[in-house]
Design a protein around this motif. Structure first.
Motif, mmCIF file in Angstrom:
data_model
loop_
_atom_site.group_PDB
_atom_site.id
_atom_site.type_symbol
_atom_site.label_atom_id
_atom_site.label_comp_id
_atom_site.label_asym_id
_atom_site.label_seq_id
_atom_site.Cartn_x
_atom_site.Cartn_y
_atom_site.Cartn_z
ATOM 1 N N ILE A 20 0.671 -1.040 -0.072
ATOM 2 C CA ILE A 20 0.006 -0.071 0.059
ATOM 3 C C ILE A 20 0.969 1.014 0.047
ATOM 4 N N PRO A 46 -12.747 -7.785 13.895
ATOM 5 C CA PRO A 46 -13.301 -6.900 12.769
ATOM 6 C C PRO A 46 -12.835 -6.509 11.914
ATOM 7 N N GLY A 50 -8.241 -9.423 8.095
ATOM 8 C CA GLY A 50 -8.081 -9.986 6.832
ATOM 9 C C GLY A 50 -8.564 -11.469 6.144
ATOM 10 N N THR A 53 -9.662 -11.705 2.835
ATOM 11 C CA THR A 53 -8.217 -12.106 2.230
ATOM 12 C C THR A 53 -8.032 -13.864 1.995
ATOM 13 N N HIS A 207 -20.466 -10.780 9.820
ATOM 14 C CA HIS A 207 -20.205 -9.914 11.129
ATOM 15 C C HIS A 207 -21.352 -10.266 12.349
HETATM 16 N N1 LIG Z 1 -6.054 -5.903 -3.143
HETATM 17 C C1 LIG Z 1 -5.461 -4.868 -2.084
HETATM 18 N N2 LIG Z 1 -4.690 -4.775 -2.003
HETATM 19 C C2 LIG Z 1 -4.074 -3.678 -1.189
HETATM 20 N N3 LIG Z 1 -4.772 -3.811 0.376
HETATM 21 C C3 LIG Z 1 -5.754 -4.566 0.298
HETATM 22 C C4 LIG Z 1 -6.056 -5.816 -0.286
HETATM 23 N N4 LIG Z 1 -6.937 -6.842 0.140
HETATM 24 C C5 LIG Z 1 -6.655 -6.175 0.699
HETATM 25 N N5 LIG Z 1 -6.299 -5.490 1.135
HETATM 26 C C6 LIG Z 1 -5.763 -4.684 3.297
HETATM 27 O O1 LIG Z 1 -5.711 -6.039 3.345
HETATM 28 C C7 LIG Z 1 -6.382 -5.494 4.887
HETATM 29 C C8 LIG Z 1 -7.008 -7.225 4.678
HETATM 30 O O2 LIG Z 1 -8.665 -6.564 4.212
HETATM 31 P P1 LIG Z 1 -10.188 -7.752 3.967
HETATM 32 O O3 LIG Z 1 -11.015 -7.420 3.056
HETATM 33 O O4 LIG Z 1 -9.753 -9.182 4.278
HETATM 34 O O5 LIG Z 1 -10.396 -7.200 5.511
HETATM 35 P P2 LIG Z 1 -11.902 -8.028 6.390
HETATM 36 O O6 LIG Z 1 -11.427 -8.889 7.302
HETATM 37 O O7 LIG Z 1 -12.201 -8.476 5.344
HETATM 38 O O8 LIG Z 1 -12.314 -6.536 6.036
HETATM 39 P P3 LIG Z 1 -14.609 -6.727 6.319
HETATM 40 O O9 LIG Z 1 -14.829 -6.655 7.230
HETATM 41 O O10 LIG Z 1 -14.661 -4.813 5.795
HETATM 42 O O11 LIG Z 1 -14.771 -7.553 4.627
HETATM 43 C C9 LIG Z 1 -6.732 -4.618 4.826
HETATM 44 O O12 LIG Z 1 -6.514 -3.691 5.814
HETATM 45 C C10 LIG Z 1 -7.159 -3.772 3.563
HETATM 46 O O13 LIG Z 1 -7.207 -2.761 3.517
#
Ligand SMILES: Nc1ncnc2c1ncn2[C@@H]1O[C@H](COP(=O)(O)OP(=O)(O)OP(=O)(O)O)[C@@H](O)[C@H]1O
Ligand SMILES: [Mg+2]
Length: 233
Positions: A20, A46, A50, A53, A207
């Motif tokens: 990032i 939260p 991730g 991801t 959630h």
């Molecule tokens: N393609 C990407 N490029 C850069 N950063 C990313 C990418 N995908 C996710 N991130 C970052 O990785 C971290 C985890 O993201 P992720 O989408 O997995 O979270 P999440 O737990 O699913 O969140 P939410 O509950 O909001 O859906 C975050 O800080 C996000 O900004």
């Protein structure tokens, strides 16, 4: 007696970071996870912890920076992108928060899409689509367009599309995040049925603590690691 259950999904020592603005931000720095065959796991945590991801790695959409990912007998970390896509088409179904249905296709045509990648006749595709439409309680709605359906009905179509190829694994990212309580509970009942009666292994990000109670266990993801929730027996 303790059974020695071979995990269906095994993540070991997984590292994943995103770049990032020139900086590498670590999401996972040595994540381990074992999910036995036939499990139904809720993943909470939260925003930004991730969860998506993790699902994208399990789906083979995102690659790992390091570590191993085995699902069944396949080592996804050793496969290239094309091999992972082919593996995904045969072995898993994905259910999305906002359904991801194509608006210009009918319910039946949306559900049929994954089958177009398979060597099946039109008749065989029709039979499979009818079977899953019936399973999700939408028999008779094959010609309806998504825009004319409620959120709960659209998600039923989404689930039918995810299971039409009969995969062993279902990945669900906030499958009830856009639904009212009643529709959410109907969808969750359906996921529970698919797990208990049809033996699908399910990983569901949510959630909603009430949604998580439909799963066999809940994992909380925070600061790059899992903590398993203790449940009253
Ligand atoms: N393609 C990407 N490029 C850069 N950063 C990313 C990418 N995908 C996710 N991130 C970052 O990785 C971290 C985890 O993201 P992720 O989408 O997995 O979270 P999440 O737990 O699913 O969140 P939410 O509950 O909001 O859906 C975050 O800080 C996000 O900004
Ligand atoms: Mg997410």
């Amino acid at each position: 007696m303790t059974e020695n259950i071979v995990p269906y999904i095994a993540l070991a020592g997984v590292r994943k970071a995103y770049r990032i603005g020139g900086e590498m931000i670590p999401i996972f720095s040595g994540l381990d996870l074992a999910i036995p065959d036939g499990d139904f796991v809720a993943v909470m945590g939260p925003s930004g912890s991730g969860k998506s991801t993790l699902l994208n790695m399990l789906a083979g959409i995102d690659s790992l920076d390091a570590g191993t990912l085995r699902i069944g007998n396949s080592c996804l970390d050793q496969m290239g992108e094309a091999a992972r896509a082919a593996w995904r088409a045969h072995n898993m179904g994905i259910v999305f928060q906002f359904y991801n249905l194509l608006p210009m296709l009918t319910a039946a045509e949306n559900i049929e899409l994954p089958l177009l990648l398979k060597p099946l006749s039109r008749k065989e595709r029709y039979i499979r689509v009818e079977k899953v439409l019936d399973l999700v309680g939408l028999a008779g709605r094959e010609r309806q367009y998504p825009a004319l359906m409620s959120g709960g009905q659209q998600q039923r179509v989404g689930i039918a599309r995810a299971i039409v190829s009969d995969p062993g694994l279902l990945l669900c990212d906030e499958p009830t995040g856009d639904l009212d309580r009643k529709s959410a509970d109907e969808i969750l009942d359906m996921l529970r049925f698919l797990n208990r009666e049809l033996g699908k292994t399910i990983v569901m990000v949510t959630h909603d603590p009430q949604a998580a109670l439909y799963a066999c266990r809940t994992l909380h993801l925070d600061k790059g690691d899992f903590v398993e929730e203790k449940r009253a027996a």
